[in-house]
Design a protein around this motif. Structure first.
Motif, PDB file in Angstrom:
ATOM      1  N   SER A  15     -54.519 119.757  33.253  1.00  0.00           N
ATOM      2  CA  SER A  15     -55.736 119.387  33.842  1.00  0.00           C
ATOM      3  C   SER A  15     -55.337 119.232  35.421  1.00  0.00           C
ATOM      4  O   SER A  15     -56.446 119.328  36.040  1.00  0.00           O
ATOM      5  CB  SER A  15     -56.152 118.095  33.451  1.00  0.00           C
ATOM      6  N   LYS A  25     -61.367 124.714  46.829  1.00  0.00           N
ATOM      7  CA  LYS A  25     -62.636 124.937  46.931  1.00  0.00           C
ATOM      8  C   LYS A  25     -63.477 124.116  47.688  1.00  0.00           C
ATOM      9  O   LYS A  25     -64.479 124.608  48.185  1.00  0.00           O
ATOM     10  CB  LYS A  25     -63.241 124.769  45.584  1.00  0.00           C
ATOM     11  N   ASP A 109     -64.572 120.415  29.111  1.00  0.00           N
ATOM     12  CA  ASP A 109     -63.096 120.497  29.258  1.00  0.00           C
ATOM     13  C   ASP A 109     -62.657 119.581  28.469  1.00  0.00           C
ATOM     14  O   ASP A 109     -62.986 118.812  27.651  1.00  0.00           O
ATOM     15  CB  ASP A 109     -62.866 120.360  30.681  1.00  0.00           C
ATOM     16  N   GLU A 165     -63.021 130.187  33.421  1.00  0.00           N
ATOM     17  CA  GLU A 165     -62.115 131.115  34.503  1.00  0.00           C
ATOM     18  C   GLU A 165     -60.867 130.025  34.601  1.00  0.00           C
ATOM     19  O   GLU A 165     -61.072 128.796  34.682  1.00  0.00           O
ATOM     20  CB  GLU A 165     -62.533 131.094  35.940  1.00  0.00           C
TER      21      GLU A 165
HETATM   22  C1  LIG Z   1     -56.773 126.005  36.320  1.00  0.00           C
HETATM   23  S1  LIG Z   1     -57.804 124.652  35.822  1.00  0.00           S
HETATM   24  C2  LIG Z   1     -59.437 125.537  36.070  1.00  0.00           C
HETATM   25  C3  LIG Z   1     -60.716 124.769  36.034  1.00  0.00           C
HETATM   26  C4  LIG Z   1     -61.946 125.376  36.412  1.00  0.00           C
HETATM   27  N1  LIG Z   1     -62.156 126.441  35.401  1.00  0.00           N
HETATM   28  C5  LIG Z   1     -61.858 125.976  37.944  1.00  0.00           C
HETATM   29  O1  LIG Z   1     -61.697 127.376  37.716  1.00  0.00           O
HETATM   30  O2  LIG Z   1     -61.875 125.362  38.937  1.00  0.00           O
HETATM   31  C6  LIG Z   1     -57.558 124.563  34.125  1.00  0.00           C
HETATM   32  C7  LIG Z   1     -58.557 123.805  33.184  1.00  0.00           C
HETATM   33  O3  LIG Z   1     -58.206 124.213  31.790  1.00  0.00           O
HETATM   34  C8  LIG Z   1     -58.341 122.720  31.268  1.00  0.00           C
HETATM   35  N2  LIG Z   1     -57.581 123.193  29.734  1.00  0.00           N
HETATM   36  C9  LIG Z   1     -56.462 123.468  29.380  1.00  0.00           C
HETATM   37  N3  LIG Z   1     -56.323 123.408  28.256  1.00  0.00           N
HETATM   38  C10 LIG Z   1     -57.452 123.421  27.806  1.00  0.00           C
HETATM   39  C11 LIG Z   1     -57.891 123.474  26.473  1.00  0.00           C
HETATM   40  N4  LIG Z   1     -56.986 123.656  25.356  1.00  0.00           N
HETATM   41  N5  LIG Z   1     -59.160 123.296  26.138  1.00  0.00           N
HETATM   42  C12 LIG Z   1     -60.103 123.280  27.101  1.00  0.00           C
HETATM   43  N6  LIG Z   1     -59.774 123.004  28.559  1.00  0.00           N
HETATM   44  C13 LIG Z   1     -58.475 123.242  28.770  1.00  0.00           C
HETATM   45  C14 LIG Z   1     -57.624 121.768  32.213  1.00  0.00           C
HETATM   46  O4  LIG Z   1     -58.105 120.569  31.726  1.00  0.00           O
HETATM   47  C15 LIG Z   1     -58.038 122.304  33.395  1.00  0.00           C
HETATM   48  O5  LIG Z   1     -59.366 121.775  33.886  1.00  0.00           O
END
Ligand SMILES: C[S@@+](CC[C@H](N)C(=O)[O-])C[C@H]1O[C@@H](n2cnc3c(N)ncnc32)[C@H](O)[C@@H]1O
Length: 293
Positions: A15, A25, A109, A165
């Motif tokens: 996270s 961003k 999330d 994404e």
């Molecule tokens: C690199 S960030 C991308 C956030 C957003 N999509 C963006 O592009 O700004 C990865 C995200 O995946 C979430 N994440 C990781 N494992 C996950 C899971 N098993 N289920 C749902 N979300 C998850 C993390 O909490 C984090 O917010």
């Protein structure tokens, strides 16, 4: 059902990348990003630094702005009325779309991230015109099928578009297959699409030495994301075909429409710019997938 590996894994360690992405961003034209970056930085001041002369940094910012736009482009030509975003991080696409369009958008999330995001959403919503659509924000581990179903049941019957994404590169092959199976089951029942921007190709050599050795880079290396990338576009297509999906459409990146490109150009050594303009190898693609016939 969860496989043992995913049941034991603490996905919350991923996270922090969401906040790093939001701060980047905050230097783009992505709706709400600058204001959200300001809010998340409080009590410190978020001061965007457009003077930064750092090619690797701006290359990343342009990439993330473009990735966001690519998902939007694949949404725009199908105009879905039900959208579920997985692992949305501190992204406010749902706020933008539900404000402007008659759409039911569920933004999800992991629980801690959603708890941190809720006050940001409330602050951003204050002062906006009445939304045309409906936005919900819900905690969801995307690999938990029962929880996933409880979320998709919140939509009225009809086709569903699932988007994500920045997730698949954190999942190993087994976890990716687990996610594919959950999405396949949902789409078999409801119809719809899966838009994923996470077709990342292994490309360590090309960028070695170019990307900044910053917090994000150390984080990505610690999570060994290169191991989870695809060997080629063909290998990725084969993987999804094996999981019952086919490519409906691929997004065409348009870096010229990103706000951040001007800062990349201002900080790029001439030979690197030329290399980029002459079309280096692709490192990422965004696909709209549908169930294979
Ligand atoms: C690199 S960030 C991308 C956030 C957003 N999509 C963006 O592009 O700004 C990865 C995200 O995946 C979430 N994440 C990781 N494992 C996950 C899971 N098993 N289920 C749902 N979300 C998850 C993390 O909490 C984090 O917010």
């Amino acid at each position: 059902m969860n496989s043992d590996s995913s049941a034991n894994r603490d996905y919350a360690t991923i996270s922090p990348s969401a906040k790093v992405l939001l701060l980047m961003k905050g230097h783009t034209g992505i709706p709400f990003a600058r204001e959200a970056a300001r809010l998340i930085s409080l009590p410190d001041h978020f001061i965007p630094d457009f003077e930064r002369k750092d090619f690797g940094y701006w290359a990343r910012v342009v990439h993330f702005e473009s990735r966001y736009q690519q998902v939007n482009a694949l949404l725009a030509d199908i105009q879905p009325s039900h959208i579920l975003e997985l692992s949305s991080g501190f992204s406010f696409r749902g706020l933008q779309l539900s404000t402007e369009q008659e759409v039911h958008f569920i933004d999800t999330d992991l629980p801690d991230l959603i708890a941190a995001k809720r006050p940001l959403l409330e602050a951003l919503q204050a002062g906006l015109p009445e939304a045309k659509g409906k936005l919900e924000m819900q905690p969801l581990n995307a690999l938990h099928e029962t929880d996933f179903r409880a979320i998709t049941d919140r939509f009225a019957p009809g086709p569903l578009t699932i988007i994500n994404e920045g997730l698949l590169m954190y999942l190993n092959t087994e976890e990716k297959k687990q996610l594919c199976a959950i999405i396949r089951n949902v789409l078999q029942e409801r119809g719809g699409y899966w838009i994923t921007a996470d077709i990342y190709l292994k490309d360590e050599a090309r960028f070695a030495g170019l990307l900044p050795k910053d917090e994000l880079q150390q984080f990505l290396e610690a999570h060994r994301i290169d191991d989870n990338k695809f060997d080629s576009l063909e290998a990725a297509a084969d993987f999804f075909r094996g999981e019952g999906f086919e490519i409906d459409r691929e997004a065409e990146p348009d870096f010229g429409s990103t706000d951040a490109l001007q800062y990349l150009v201002a900080s790029a050594p001439a030979e690197l710019l030329e290399q980029l303009q002459n079309g280096g190898r692709r490192i990422q693609a965004t696909w709209r997938l549908k169930l294979a016939e």
